[in-house]
Design a protein around this motif. Structure first.
Motif, PDB file in Angstrom:
ATOM      1  N   TYR A  48      29.778 -17.765  55.271  1.00 29.44           N
ATOM      2  CA  TYR A  48      29.410 -16.340  55.096  1.00 29.44           C
ATOM      3  C   TYR A  48      30.469 -15.557  54.304  1.00 29.44           C
ATOM      4  O   TYR A  48      30.144 -14.730  53.446  1.00 29.44           O
ATOM      5  CB  TYR A  48      29.257 -15.742  56.497  1.00 29.44           C
ATOM      6  CG  TYR A  48      28.290 -14.602  56.674  1.00 29.44           C
ATOM      7  CD1 TYR A  48      27.907 -13.780  55.619  1.00 29.44           C
ATOM      8  CD2 TYR A  48      27.772 -14.324  57.938  1.00 29.44           C
ATOM      9  CE1 TYR A  48      27.024 -12.717  55.829  1.00 29.44           C
ATOM     10  CE2 TYR A  48      26.892 -13.277  58.156  1.00 29.44           C
ATOM     11  CZ  TYR A  48      26.524 -12.475  57.099  1.00 29.44           C
ATOM     12  OH  TYR A  48      25.671 -11.439  57.314  1.00 29.44           O
ATOM     13  N   PHE A  75      30.058  -1.147  59.948  1.00 32.80           N
ATOM     14  CA  PHE A  75      29.065  -0.872  60.995  1.00 32.80           C
ATOM     15  C   PHE A  75      28.092  -2.057  61.030  1.00 32.80           C
ATOM     16  O   PHE A  75      27.420  -2.348  60.048  1.00 32.80           O
ATOM     17  CB  PHE A  75      28.322   0.436  60.653  1.00 32.80           C
ATOM     18  CG  PHE A  75      27.351   0.850  61.700  1.00 32.80           C
ATOM     19  CD1 PHE A  75      27.750   1.651  62.762  1.00 32.80           C
ATOM     20  CD2 PHE A  75      26.033   0.421  61.660  1.00 32.80           C
ATOM     21  CE1 PHE A  75      26.856   2.011  63.755  1.00 32.80           C
ATOM     22  CE2 PHE A  75      25.130   0.767  62.646  1.00 32.80           C
ATOM     23  CZ  PHE A  75      25.543   1.576  63.694  1.00 32.80           C
ATOM     24  N   GLY A  76      28.031  -2.757  62.177  1.00 32.48           N
ATOM     25  CA  GLY A  76      27.155  -3.927  62.281  1.00 32.48           C
ATOM     26  C   GLY A  76      27.742  -5.110  61.546  1.00 32.48           C
ATOM     27  O   GLY A  76      27.194  -5.616  60.575  1.00 32.48           O
ATOM     28  N   ILE A 143      26.037  -2.837  55.660  1.00 40.95           N
ATOM     29  CA  ILE A 143      25.455  -3.902  54.845  1.00 40.95           C
ATOM     30  C   ILE A 143      24.390  -4.623  55.669  1.00 40.95           C
ATOM     31  O   ILE A 143      24.712  -5.225  56.709  1.00 40.95           O
ATOM     32  CB  ILE A 143      26.534  -4.925  54.399  1.00 40.95           C
ATOM     33  CG1 ILE A 143      27.760  -4.211  53.780  1.00 40.95           C
ATOM     34  CG2 ILE A 143      25.943  -5.958  53.439  1.00 40.95           C
ATOM     35  CD1 ILE A 143      27.510  -3.474  52.487  1.00 40.95           C
TER      36      ILE A 143
END
Ligand SMILES: C[S@@+](CC[C@H](N)C(=O)[O-])C[C@H]1O[C@@H](n2cnc3c(N)ncnc32)[C@H](O)[C@@H]1O
Length: 283
Positions: A48, A75-76, A143
């Protein structure tokens, strides 16, 4: 810290690509991924960070320039791939996610890449209230995440993002599945974006299917902000996509579409099956 340049010419990063530097942590990462039923060699697991080095890195460089010392919130964050990229570029990263399993794997991921001291990972079960002071961050990355936020949570989440961003700071939204698109990008289902969620439960008697997120409430939430993509007529957007390897034919098409949507306040990157936009908060 250098000033954040929202639309300065992209600079090639001096940073080397992130590399796995801690073998013991790598072994733990792989074992933990296996326990979670994930393939550690999958490009969206062990690979990743490499994917985001070719992706999110170019967004950060095109929109923010030099992020050395910048306070960046992801965020996330999932397994922290984008956070590791941002930390490699020199940012001081805070990364949050609602999924405790993702945060556990993200911790090992940061450790194996040797950036654990530059990424503050937090599991937050509810992101409608963020445990950060007002104006804490120079940059917020969203994202491929806003489509996963429960629709009734989204207004509060966007208000929190606004609260914790510094004046003059940037919000970079990218890779976000759009509910306006005829084909839902994650599931590949046609037209599911256009029927109400209630139909899933009451007519089809199943859990709600994946939908994109409607970009219009997001545009409304940041209406006081400067849309950088409108301001620079898509230059940063194109620079990032060129660096990501997007073909010139696709870029020409995106530019042509943007010239049609611009008069309606829709910037380049808003019209696809997933959308992106970058905003700067008023100073
Ligand atoms: C596709 S992943 C994000 C990918 C990552 N940001 C990247 O750059 O590749 C979506 C993540 O959003 C998280 N998520 C879902 N709902 C959320 C919420 N309300 N607040 C924060 N994170 C959330 C999920 O747990 C998941 O890890």
């Amino acid at each position: 810290m250098q000033p954040i340049h929202s639309y300065s010419p992209a600079r090639r990063s001096a940073a080397n690509a992130p590399a796995v530097v801690d073998k013991a942590m790598d072994a733990q990462f792989r074992a933990q991924a296996g326990q979670m039923g994930l393939d550690p060699d999958d490009r969206w697991v062990g690979g990743y960070v490499g994917v985001e080095w070719q992706g999110v890195r170019h967004l950060i460089e095109a929109y923010a320039g030099n992020v050395d010392g910048a306070a960046l919130l992801e965020f996330g964050c999932n397994y922290a791939a984008s956070s590791i990229v941002a930390a490699t570029l020199g940012a001081s990263v805070t990364a949050i996610d609602v999924d405790p399993g993702a945060i556990a794997l993200a911790r090992l991921n940061c450790a194996r890449y040797g950036v654990a001291d530059r990424v503050d990972l937090r599991h937050l079960p509810d992101t409608r209230r963020l445990p950060f002071a007002d104006a804490s961050f120079d940059i917020i990355l969203c994202i491929s995440v806003l489509e996963y936020v429960a629709p009734d949570h989204l207004p509060a989440v966007l208000a929190e993002i606004d609260r914790v961003l510094k004046p003059g700071g940037l919000i970079i939204v990218s890779g976000t599945a759009s509910r306006l698109a005829p084909r839902e990008v994650h599931s590949g289902r046609w037209l599911v974006n256009y029927w109400p969620r209630a139909i899933d439960r009451w007519l089809l008697r199943r859990e709600p299917m994946q939908r994109g997120v409607n970009p219009l409430p997001i545009l409304r939430a940041f209406r006081r902000y400067t849309n950088v993509d409108l301001e620079d007529r898509g230059q940063s957007w194109c620079r990032a996509r060129t660096a990501m390897g997007q073909s010139s034919a696709k870029l020409r098409l995106a530019r042509a579409l943007a010239s049609l949507t611009r008069p309606f306040g829709l910037s380049i990157g808003m019209a696809g099956s997933s959308f992106s936009a970058t905003w700067r908060k008023p100073a």
